[in-house]
Scaffold this motif. Sequence first.
Motif, PDB file in Angstrom:
ATOM      1  N   ARG A 126       0.832  -1.207   0.000  1.00 31.85           N
ATOM      2  CA  ARG A 126       0.000   0.000   0.000  1.00 31.85           C
ATOM      3  C   ARG A 126       0.867   1.258   0.000  1.00 31.85           C
ATOM      4  O   ARG A 126       0.586   2.215  -0.717  1.00 31.85           O
ATOM      5  CB  ARG A 126      -0.918   0.007   1.224  1.00 31.85           C
ATOM      6  CG  ARG A 126      -2.117  -0.862   1.068  1.00 31.85           C
ATOM      7  CD  ARG A 126      -3.121  -0.624   2.195  1.00 31.85           C
ATOM      8  NE  ARG A 126      -3.725  -1.903   2.517  1.00 31.85           N
ATOM      9  CZ  ARG A 126      -3.757  -2.464   3.711  1.00 31.85           C
ATOM     10  NH1 ARG A 126      -3.238  -1.857   4.745  1.00 31.85           N
ATOM     11  NH2 ARG A 126      -4.318  -3.641   3.896  1.00 31.85           N
ATOM     12  N   PHE A 127       1.913   1.258   0.835  1.00 30.27           N
ATOM     13  CA  PHE A 127       2.818   2.407   0.883  1.00 30.27           C
ATOM     14  C   PHE A 127       3.465   2.644  -0.476  1.00 30.27           C
ATOM     15  O   PHE A 127       3.567   3.785  -0.940  1.00 30.27           O
ATOM     16  CB  PHE A 127       3.902   2.187   1.947  1.00 30.27           C
ATOM     17  CG  PHE A 127       4.960   3.239   1.931  1.00 30.27           C
ATOM     18  CD1 PHE A 127       4.709   4.508   2.433  1.00 30.27           C
ATOM     19  CD2 PHE A 127       6.212   2.979   1.389  1.00 30.27           C
ATOM     20  CE1 PHE A 127       5.688   5.490   2.399  1.00 30.27           C
ATOM     21  CE2 PHE A 127       7.189   3.945   1.348  1.00 30.27           C
ATOM     22  CZ  PHE A 127       6.929   5.207   1.863  1.00 30.27           C
ATOM     23  N   ARG A 128       3.886   1.578  -1.130  1.00 28.15           N
ATOM     24  CA  ARG A 128       4.522   1.695  -2.437  1.00 28.15           C
ATOM     25  C   ARG A 128       3.555   2.291  -3.463  1.00 28.15           C
ATOM     26  O   ARG A 128       3.920   3.154  -4.245  1.00 28.15           O
ATOM     27  CB  ARG A 128       5.010   0.326  -2.903  1.00 28.15           C
ATOM     28  CG  ARG A 128       5.855   0.419  -4.148  1.00 28.15           C
ATOM     29  CD  ARG A 128       6.229  -0.907  -4.727  1.00 28.15           C
ATOM     30  NE  ARG A 128       6.678  -1.894  -3.786  1.00 28.15           N
ATOM     31  CZ  ARG A 128       6.332  -3.192  -3.843  1.00 28.15           C
ATOM     32  NH1 ARG A 128       5.547  -3.632  -4.800  1.00 28.15           N
ATOM     33  NH2 ARG A 128       6.793  -4.043  -2.969  1.00 28.15           N
ATOM     34  N   LYS A 129       2.304   1.832  -3.447  1.00 27.82           N
ATOM     35  CA  LYS A 129       1.312   2.361  -4.394  1.00 27.82           C
ATOM     36  C   LYS A 129       1.039   3.844  -4.141  1.00 27.82           C
ATOM     37  O   LYS A 129       0.949   4.642  -5.074  1.00 27.82           O
ATOM     38  CB  LYS A 129       0.013   1.567  -4.305  1.00 27.82           C
ATOM     39  CG  LYS A 129       0.114   0.195  -4.943  1.00 27.82           C
ATOM     40  CD  LYS A 129      -1.197  -0.545  -4.863  1.00 27.82           C
ATOM     41  CE  LYS A 129      -1.081  -1.914  -5.492  1.00 27.82           C
ATOM     42  NZ  LYS A 129      -2.335  -2.664  -5.410  1.00 27.82           N
ATOM     43  N   ARG A 130       0.916   4.223  -2.851  1.00 22.96           N
ATOM     44  CA  ARG A 130       0.701   5.638  -2.536  1.00 22.96           C
ATOM     45  C   ARG A 130       1.903   6.481  -2.955  1.00 22.96           C
ATOM     46  O   ARG A 130       1.751   7.562  -3.513  1.00 22.96           O
ATOM     47  CB  ARG A 130       0.452   5.816  -1.036  1.00 22.96           C
ATOM     48  CG  ARG A 130      -1.017   5.785  -0.688  1.00 22.96           C
ATOM     49  CD  ARG A 130      -1.267   6.135   0.756  1.00 22.96           C
ATOM     50  NE  ARG A 130      -1.105   4.883   1.515  1.00 22.96           N
ATOM     51  CZ  ARG A 130      -0.367   4.738   2.610  1.00 22.96           C
ATOM     52  NH1 ARG A 130       0.269   5.770   3.118  1.00 22.96           N
ATOM     53  NH2 ARG A 130      -0.262   3.587   3.219  1.00 22.96           N
ATOM     54  N   ALA A 131       3.097   5.985  -2.699  1.00 20.49           N
ATOM     55  CA  ALA A 131       4.310   6.720  -3.082  1.00 20.49           C
ATOM     56  C   ALA A 131       4.394   6.873  -4.592  1.00 20.49           C
ATOM     57  O   ALA A 131       4.747   7.946  -5.099  1.00 20.49           O
ATOM     58  CB  ALA A 131       5.547   5.990  -2.553  1.00 20.49           C
ATOM     59  N   ARG A 132       4.035   5.854  -5.314  1.00 18.44           N
ATOM     60  CA  ARG A 132       4.095   5.924  -6.778  1.00 18.44           C
ATOM     61  C   ARG A 132       3.089   6.933  -7.320  1.00 18.44           C
ATOM     62  O   ARG A 132       3.388   7.712  -8.214  1.00 18.44           O
ATOM     63  CB  ARG A 132       3.843   4.546  -7.368  1.00 18.44           C
ATOM     64  CG  ARG A 132       4.097   4.502  -8.840  1.00 18.44           C
ATOM     65  CD  ARG A 132       4.059   3.107  -9.347  1.00 18.44           C
ATOM     66  NE  ARG A 132       4.486   3.085 -10.734  1.00 18.44           N
ATOM     67  CZ  ARG A 132       4.545   2.010 -11.465  1.00 18.44           C
ATOM     68  NH1 ARG A 132       4.219   0.854 -10.950  1.00 18.44           N
ATOM     69  NH2 ARG A 132       4.941   2.072 -12.709  1.00 18.44           N
ATOM     70  N   ARG A 133       1.860   6.937  -6.759  1.00 19.80           N
ATOM     71  CA  ARG A 133       0.855   7.908  -7.186  1.00 19.80           C
ATOM     72  C   ARG A 133       1.329   9.339  -6.922  1.00 19.80           C
ATOM     73  O   ARG A 133       1.225  10.212  -7.780  1.00 19.80           O
ATOM     74  CB  ARG A 133      -0.467   7.665  -6.459  1.00 19.80           C
ATOM     75  CG  ARG A 133      -1.347   6.671  -7.156  1.00 19.80           C
ATOM     76  CD  ARG A 133      -2.729   6.607  -6.512  1.00 19.80           C
ATOM     77  NE  ARG A 133      -2.937   5.212  -6.147  1.00 19.80           N
ATOM     78  CZ  ARG A 133      -3.213   4.757  -4.945  1.00 19.80           C
ATOM     79  NH1 ARG A 133      -3.353   5.581  -3.933  1.00 19.80           N
ATOM     80  NH2 ARG A 133      -3.377   3.476  -4.718  1.00 19.80           N
ATOM     81  N   THR A 134       1.855   9.559  -5.727  1.00 18.74           N
ATOM     82  CA  THR A 134       2.363  10.891  -5.375  1.00 18.74           C
ATOM     83  C   THR A 134       3.509  11.283  -6.288  1.00 18.74           C
ATOM     84  O   THR A 134       3.571  12.427  -6.775  1.00 18.74           O
ATOM     85  CB  THR A 134       2.840  10.891  -3.912  1.00 18.74           C
ATOM     86  OG1 THR A 134       1.780  10.429  -3.076  1.00 18.74           O
ATOM     87  CG2 THR A 134       3.273  12.279  -3.487  1.00 18.74           C
ATOM     88  N   PHE A 135       4.391  10.358  -6.524  1.00 25.38           N
ATOM     89  CA  PHE A 135       5.557  10.589  -7.388  1.00 25.38           C
ATOM     90  C   PHE A 135       5.108  10.979  -8.790  1.00 25.38           C
ATOM     91  O   PHE A 135       5.629  11.915  -9.395  1.00 25.38           O
ATOM     92  CB  PHE A 135       6.378   9.295  -7.407  1.00 25.38           C
ATOM     93  CG  PHE A 135       7.785   9.461  -7.881  1.00 25.38           C
ATOM     94  CD1 PHE A 135       8.685  10.232  -7.194  1.00 25.38           C
ATOM     95  CD2 PHE A 135       8.212   8.803  -9.030  1.00 25.38           C
ATOM     96  CE1 PHE A 135       9.975  10.373  -7.601  1.00 25.38           C
ATOM     97  CE2 PHE A 135       9.502   8.932  -9.468  1.00 25.38           C
ATOM     98  CZ  PHE A 135      10.396   9.711  -8.760  1.00 25.38           C
ATOM     99  N   ARG A 136       4.122  10.277  -9.331  1.00 30.12           N
ATOM    100  CA  ARG A 136       3.616  10.587 -10.662  1.00 30.12           C
ATOM    101  C   ARG A 136       2.955  11.962 -10.709  1.00 30.12           C
ATOM    102  O   ARG A 136       3.122  12.706 -11.673  1.00 30.12           O
ATOM    103  CB  ARG A 136       2.611   9.528 -11.113  1.00 30.12           C
ATOM    104  CG  ARG A 136       3.270   8.259 -11.554  1.00 30.12           C
ATOM    105  CD  ARG A 136       2.239   7.287 -12.056  1.00 30.12           C
ATOM    106  NE  ARG A 136       2.877   6.094 -12.589  1.00 30.12           N
ATOM    107  CZ  ARG A 136       2.206   5.038 -12.993  1.00 30.12           C
ATOM    108  NH1 ARG A 136       0.894   5.008 -12.924  1.00 30.12           N
ATOM    109  NH2 ARG A 136       2.857   3.991 -13.459  1.00 30.12           N
TER     110      ARG A 136
END
Length: 142
Positions: A126-136
């Motif tokens: 979940r953390f990875r998915k949130r970080a990726r969304r924020t990063f994008r």
Amino acid sequence: MTPVTLALIPFRADPQPSRKAGLLRRAKRWGMMGLGLAVIALGVLIAPLPGPGGIPVIALGLVLVLRNSWWAKRQFIRAQHARPKWVYPFRRLMRKKPEIAPVFWQQALRAEKVVLRRRPSRQLIRFRKRARRTFRKVFRQA
């Protein structure tokens, strides 16, 4: 009949501009190599500090040296044949339009894989998915 030979001799009106251009090109290349070596030295100095600060700086210095040194390019090709997975991120960073964000994301996932030998937990996913969304979002707006 006697054979006729035509010798084409290149003609230059003024040989000086080409010499000056060559000297400028060579000076620029040596300057960029020097800058790359200085950036590598800076990365080595930053490396002991907490966080991964030194690794991207060293990578940037290596890219500068690789773009301007024939010897370094030959060594890079040898390393590419020996360890293609290690060299691939540098190849992506050396392109005319480097893919910085995807390279760092891929390297973060590889580091995670090395650290976590078993399957990652749900919280980490979940953390990875949130970080990726924020990063994008951040890089799309920039």
